[in-house]
Structure formats: C-alpha cells, structure tokens
Scaffold this motif. Structure first.
Motif, PDB file in Angstrom:
ATOM      1  N   THR A  65       0.823  -1.212   0.000  1.00 16.77           N
ATOM      2  CA  THR A  65       0.000   0.000   0.000  1.00 16.77           C
ATOM      3  C   THR A  65       0.860   1.267   0.000  1.00 16.77           C
ATOM      4  O   THR A  65       0.351   2.372   0.232  1.00 16.77           O
ATOM      5  CB  THR A  65      -0.937   0.017   1.224  1.00 16.77           C
ATOM      6  N   GLY A  66       2.168   1.093  -0.254  1.00 12.29           N
ATOM      7  CA  GLY A  66       3.058   2.246  -0.384  1.00 12.29           C
ATOM      8  C   GLY A  66       3.526   2.845   0.920  1.00 12.29           C
ATOM      9  O   GLY A  66       3.927   4.018   0.954  1.00 12.29           O
ATOM     10  N   ARG A  67       3.540   2.064   2.004  1.00 10.68           N
ATOM     11  CA  ARG A  67       3.871   2.622   3.311  1.00 10.68           C
ATOM     12  C   ARG A  67       5.217   2.169   3.867  1.00 10.68           C
ATOM     13  O   ARG A  67       5.558   2.527   4.995  1.00 10.68           O
ATOM     14  CB  ARG A  67       2.759   2.306   4.302  1.00 10.68           C
ATOM     15  N   ALA A  68       5.975   1.391   3.138  1.00  4.14           N
ATOM     16  CA  ALA A  68       7.297   0.966   3.594  1.00  4.14           C
ATOM     17  C   ALA A  68       8.344   1.869   2.956  1.00  4.14           C
ATOM     18  O   ALA A  68       8.854   1.586   1.870  1.00  4.14           O
ATOM     19  CB  ALA A  68       7.539  -0.497   3.239  1.00  4.14           C
ATOM     20  N   LYS A  69       8.646   2.971   3.624  1.00  6.01           N
ATOM     21  CA  LYS A  69       9.535   3.974   3.036  1.00  6.01           C
ATOM     22  C   LYS A  69      10.499   4.537   4.083  1.00  6.01           C
ATOM     23  O   LYS A  69      10.198   4.547   5.278  1.00  6.01           O
ATOM     24  CB  LYS A  69       8.722   5.121   2.434  1.00  6.01           C
ATOM     25  N   ILE A  70      11.633   5.009   3.594  1.00  4.35           N
ATOM     26  CA  ILE A  70      12.618   5.693   4.431  1.00  4.35           C
ATOM     27  C   ILE A  70      13.003   7.001   3.743  1.00  4.35           C
ATOM     28  O   ILE A  70      13.282   7.017   2.543  1.00  4.35           O
ATOM     29  CB  ILE A  70      13.881   4.833   4.656  1.00  4.35           C
ATOM     30  N   TYR A  71      12.995   8.083   4.526  1.00  2.00           N
ATOM     31  CA  TYR A  71      13.373   9.409   4.018  1.00  2.00           C
ATOM     32  C   TYR A  71      14.602   9.907   4.768  1.00  2.00           C
ATOM     33  O   TYR A  71      14.862   9.510   5.911  1.00  2.00           O
ATOM     34  CB  TYR A  71      12.234  10.411   4.225  1.00  2.00           C
ATOM     35  N   ARG A  72      15.327  10.843   4.128  1.00  2.00           N
ATOM     36  CA  ARG A  72      16.519  11.419   4.747  1.00  2.00           C
ATOM     37  C   ARG A  72      16.583  12.916   4.449  1.00  2.00           C
ATOM     38  O   ARG A  72      16.271  13.350   3.340  1.00  2.00           O
ATOM     39  CB  ARG A  72      17.780  10.738   4.215  1.00  2.00           C
ATOM     40  N   THR A  73      16.985  13.694   5.442  1.00  4.38           N
ATOM     41  CA  THR A  73      17.195  15.127   5.266  1.00  4.38           C
ATOM     42  C   THR A  73      18.598  15.499   5.709  1.00  4.38           C
ATOM     43  O   THR A  73      19.153  14.882   6.627  1.00  4.38           O
ATOM     44  CB  THR A  73      16.173  15.961   6.062  1.00  4.38           C
ATOM     45  N   GLU A  74      19.174  16.492   5.038  1.00  5.93           N
ATOM     46  CA  GLU A  74      20.492  17.009   5.419  1.00  5.93           C
ATOM     47  C   GLU A  74      20.452  18.503   5.699  1.00  5.93           C
ATOM     48  O   GLU A  74      21.490  19.124   5.898  1.00  5.93           O
ATOM     49  CB  GLU A  74      21.514  16.719   4.312  1.00  5.93           C
ATOM     50  N   ASP A  75      19.249  19.088   5.721  1.00 10.60           N
ATOM     51  CA  ASP A  75      19.138  20.528   5.926  1.00 10.60           C
ATOM     52  C   ASP A  75      18.088  20.863   6.995  1.00 10.60           C
ATOM     53  O   ASP A  75      17.344  21.825   6.871  1.00 10.60           O
ATOM     54  CB  ASP A  75      18.812  21.244   4.616  1.00 10.60           C
ATOM     55  N   GLY A  76      18.060  20.049   8.036  1.00 14.66           N
ATOM     56  CA  GLY A  76      17.169  20.333   9.137  1.00 14.66           C
ATOM     57  C   GLY A  76      15.702  20.120   8.835  1.00 14.66           C
ATOM     58  O   GLY A  76      14.847  20.668   9.534  1.00 14.66           O
ATOM     59  N   GLY A  77      15.395  19.355   7.794  1.00 15.01           N
ATOM     60  CA  GLY A  77      14.013  19.061   7.450  1.00 15.01           C
ATOM     61  C   GLY A  77      13.410  19.985   6.420  1.00 15.01           C
ATOM     62  O   GLY A  77      12.221  19.880   6.099  1.00 15.01           O
ATOM     63  N   GLU A  78      14.208  20.895   5.872  1.00 22.80           N
ATOM     64  CA  GLU A  78      13.697  21.772   4.813  1.00 22.80           C
ATOM     65  C   GLU A  78      13.339  20.968   3.568  1.00 22.80           C
ATOM     66  O   GLU A  78      12.323  21.214   2.917  1.00 22.80           O
ATOM     67  CB  GLU A  78      14.739  22.842   4.468  1.00 22.80           C
ATOM     68  N   THR A  79      14.195  20.000   3.240  1.00 21.78           N
ATOM     69  CA  THR A  79      13.929  19.102   2.114  1.00 21.78           C
ATOM     70  C   THR A  79      14.196  17.670   2.550  1.00 21.78           C
ATOM     71  O   THR A  79      15.015  17.418   3.442  1.00 21.78           O
ATOM     72  CB  THR A  79      14.819  19.438   0.901  1.00 21.78           C
ATOM     73  N   TRP A  80      13.483  16.732   1.909  1.00 21.11           N
ATOM     74  CA  TRP A  80      13.621  15.314   2.228  1.00 21.11           C
ATOM     75  C   TRP A  80      13.802  14.508   0.949  1.00 21.11           C
ATOM     76  O   TRP A  80      13.157  14.782  -0.055  1.00 21.11           O
ATOM     77  CB  TRP A  80      12.377  14.805   2.959  1.00 21.11           C
ATOM     78  N   ASN A  81      14.692  13.522   1.007  1.00 18.67           N
ATOM     79  CA  ASN A  81      14.894  12.604  -0.104  1.00 18.67           C
ATOM     80  C   ASN A  81      14.332  11.232   0.265  1.00 18.67           C
ATOM     81  O   ASN A  81      14.571  10.727   1.375  1.00 18.67           O
ATOM     82  CB  ASN A  81      16.384  12.459  -0.428  1.00 18.67           C
ATOM     83  N   LEU A  82      13.579  10.641  -0.653  1.00 17.73           N
ATOM     84  CA  LEU A  82      13.106   9.275  -0.478  1.00 17.73           C
ATOM     85  C   LEU A  82      14.269   8.345  -0.820  1.00 17.73           C
ATOM     86  O   LEU A  82      14.662   8.234  -1.977  1.00 17.73           O
ATOM     87  CB  LEU A  82      11.911   9.002  -1.385  1.00 17.73           C
ATOM     88  N   VAL A  83      14.831   7.672   0.195  1.00 19.54           N
ATOM     89  CA  VAL A  83      16.037   6.873  -0.014  1.00 19.54           C
ATOM     90  C   VAL A  83      15.749   5.381  -0.086  1.00 19.54           C
ATOM     91  O   VAL A  83      16.624   4.596  -0.476  1.00 19.54           O
ATOM     92  CB  VAL A  83      17.076   7.163   1.089  1.00 19.54           C
ATOM     93  N   TYR A  84      14.528   4.961   0.304  1.00 20.58           N
ATOM     94  CA  TYR A  84      14.158   3.552   0.172  1.00 20.58           C
ATOM     95  C   TYR A  84      12.641   3.437   0.120  1.00 20.58           C
ATOM     96  O   TYR A  84      11.923   4.141   0.846  1.00 20.58           O
ATOM     97  CB  TYR A  84      14.672   2.706   1.347  1.00 20.58           C
ATOM     98  N   GLN A  85      12.170   2.552  -0.747  1.00 18.26           N
ATOM     99  CA  GLN A  85      10.760   2.188  -0.754  1.00 18.26           C
ATOM    100  C   GLN A  85      10.616   0.788  -1.335  1.00 18.26           C
ATOM    101  O   GLN A  85      11.433   0.347  -2.150  1.00 18.26           O
ATOM    102  CB  GLN A  85       9.926   3.175  -1.564  1.00 18.26           C
ATOM    103  N   SER A  86       9.589   0.081  -0.877  1.00 18.40           N
ATOM    104  CA  SER A  86       9.328  -1.260  -1.382  1.00 18.40           C
ATOM    105  C   SER A  86       7.831  -1.418  -1.588  1.00 18.40           C
ATOM    106  O   SER A  86       7.025  -0.883  -0.822  1.00 18.40           O
ATOM    107  CB  SER A  86       9.823  -2.313  -0.393  1.00 18.40           C
ATOM    108  N   THR A  87       7.480  -2.134  -2.634  1.00 16.57           N
ATOM    109  CA  THR A  87       6.082  -2.496  -2.875  1.00 16.57           C
ATOM    110  C   THR A  87       5.893  -4.009  -2.777  1.00 16.57           C
ATOM    111  O   THR A  87       4.836  -4.529  -3.112  1.00 16.57           O
ATOM    112  CB  THR A  87       5.627  -2.008  -4.261  1.00 16.57           C
TER     113      THR A  87
END
Length: 337
Positions: A65-87
């Motif tokens: 259902t698209g809920r297994a994800k990992i995000y990462r930020t390097e600027d205090g949460g201003e921007t986020w990168n999706l670094v892992y997801q699985s379906t």
C-alpha cells in the motif's frame, strides 16, 4: 508520535503520523513541525538523527500500500529525499538504528520465514537488503512490534539486538558482526499475537534490560521486565515496573552527557533506567531491582542524551526529563511536560 531521538540535551527529533516530523534545537523551548512532501499517509514510527541538520525517518505500514519507506534530510528538514521504498507484498518495516554515522540497520516483519533486514553503509543515503541466508529464521507468528523502533538496538561497535513477540514465545536475537550472523535466546516473557518484547537497552557490555507486555491489554499485570548480565545470552525476570502494564520503550539517564561506546561501562551510580508505556512511566536507580512510578502520561517512546531525555505519545504529547532527585529517601526522575 512514536519515534524519538535525542541527539544532544538540546537537539531532539520526533516522528509522527500523517508524515509529520518535529525538531527542537533549544531543549524543547520551541519545535519546528514539518510535513514530509508526499508522505501524508505515512506513520513515522522510528527516526534516527545525526545532529541538528541530518536525520533518517522510517514509516511503518504495508509495502503493497506504499507505506514501507525511508526518508533522509540534510538541511534540518527543509527538504527530504526518499532513499528507500518497497512495494513487495509482506514487507513491513519495524525500526532502524545506527552504530555510527555510516553503518545502520533496518528491521522488518518476517518474509519467507526470515526476519526482513536492510543495511546501509553511507548514513542511510542508500539501503540494501541483507541476503536471505544472513537473516535469522522466525517461528510461526513471530515478529517484532513496530511500537517505536525500540525492538531493535545497535550497540557499541558492531552488536545488534532484536526483541520479538507474536508467536509462542518472546525471543532475543543478537549479532556481533553488523547483522551478518545471528544467535537467538528464548526468554520467559509472555508472548502471543499482541504481546512480547517491545523495548531493549544495555548500559554495559553485559548488563541489559528488555520490557514488554500486551498492546491489546495495556494494564495487564503480567510481569513485564527481563534482565541480562551476560550480554543477552540468557534473560530472567526482573521486578515489574510501577505502574504495571505494557512498557514499550526503555532508556537510560546518566549524569554526564556521554554515550556508552561498547568499551566503557557507565558507572552504575550514574545510571537510572526509565521505562515508558501507555499505562504510565517508571524509573529505577538500581539497575531494575526496584521501580518508582514517575507518572501516568501515556508515552510510547523515550530517548536520552546523557541527563536529558524526551518522551513522546499520542495526541501531540511530549515530555522532557531533565533532572534526577538524589534525596536519600526517594530518588526519582522528574518529568517537565
């Protein structure tokens, strides 16, 4: 809110529902509330930070259902990168932890009879599935609870522990080589579809604690504390917390702002254990031999940076723990909500 990581006494990150992340850099006087773009349906059950700017947030939920994800930020949460997801059907992430700024591990529910695991070597920028043959086998129904990422614990230079429930018994898995090889210990903690071990912590190479209970019966009076003094090889019941009931997380207060690195044992008189759960919070100043009730606030997770800790719960509840009374008659932790 279920995920919390105190990086320093003044910097803390929190993960919550509806794609929400919070951060303070002034000891909780004010909080930045962030919405991760595209993550409105996600529940960030665990979060790990490396400082004021960099953090990794993990969502728990069915991958299909698209809920297994990992995000990462390097600027205090201003921007986020999706670094892992699985379906992939059956993937359900439970928690993450890191040994250092580069090496980390992510735990998921069993898949094909073995615990699902990811590892990273670059601080969470990229993740790889641990080969199936390196993942420990689970028993029927066995899994870890995605309570607050507290069922997986990376310790020292290369050790990692996992607490489970869901099956016929609660067990503790342990590895001493970054999760490549595993051993498992049976424990007396009651286990079933909604009960088992929820949280783990160690304060020396040998001494550790596991807490748990039943999330469908949060006031259950069944014993909820396990102790080990041989590095997690064997576990025995310790005195139950006050109040009784489900405890989802346990952490340690220690007088000085430093962390155990796997080589140096923290002095026992500097340590206080703090266990939290929906039935209330408890503290122990004698390594779990006796417990004192701290409060009845329904916290899900707690994290310390030395002598300052933060606890989180439902409906926006945040507690700060910042001192321990040394009164000889009654030594206790004090929550400042």
């Amino acid at each position: 809110m279920r995920g919390v990581h105190a990086v320093t006494p003044t910097t803390c990150w929190i993960g919550g529902s509806s794609g929400t992340v919070l951060r303070t850099v002034n000891g909780g006087k004010s909080w930045s509330v962030m919405k991760v773009p595209g993550a409105d349906s996600l529940d960030f059950r665990d979060i790990h930070a490396f400082g004021r700017e960099t953090a990794v947030a993990m969502s728990a939920g069915l991958a299909e259902t698209g809920r297994a994800k990992i995000y990462r930020t390097e600027d205090g949460g201003e921007t986020w990168n999706l670094v892992y997801q699985s379906t992939q059907t059956g993937v359900f992430l439970d928690g993450i932890d890191f040994w250092n700024k580069n090496q980390g591990i992510c735990l998921g529910d069993p898949l094909n009879g073995r615990l699902f695991m990811l590892t990273t070597e670059d601080g969470g920028k990229t993740w790889q599935e641990l080969p199936l043959e390196n993942r420990p086998e689970g028993q029927p129904g066995e899994a870890s609870f995605a309570a607050s990422g507290t069922s997986i614990l990376a310790v020292g230079k290369d050790k990692v522990f996992i607490g489970t429930g869901g099956g016929k018994m609660a067990r503790v898995f342990r590895s001493e080589d970054f999760g490549r090889h595993w051993q498992v210990s049976e424990t007396p903690m009651p286990a079933g579809p909604t009960s088992g071990i929820f949280g783990l912590h160690f304060w020396s190479k040998k001494d550790g604690i596991a807490v748990g209970g039943d999330y469908k019966n949060i006031s259950d009076t069944t014993r909820n504390v396990l102790l080990t003094n041989d590095g997690g090889v064997t576990w025995k019941f310790g005195p139950s917390t006050k109040p009784l009931g489900l405890k989802e997380a346990v952490s340690i207060y220690h007088k000085h702002y430093s962390t155990w690195n796997g080589d140096t044992q923290i002095r026992s008189d500097d340590v206080a254990l703090v266990a939290v759960g929906p039935s209330g919070s408890s503290s122990s100043v004698n390594q779990g031999e006796t417990w004192t009730a701290v409060g009845t606030e329904p916290f899900h997770a707690v994290s310390f940076a030395g002598n300052v800790g933060y606890a989180v719960g439902g409906k926006g509840l945040i507690g700060k723990i910042e001192k321990i009374s040394r009164n000889k008659k009654r030594r206790r932790l004090v929550f400042a909500e």
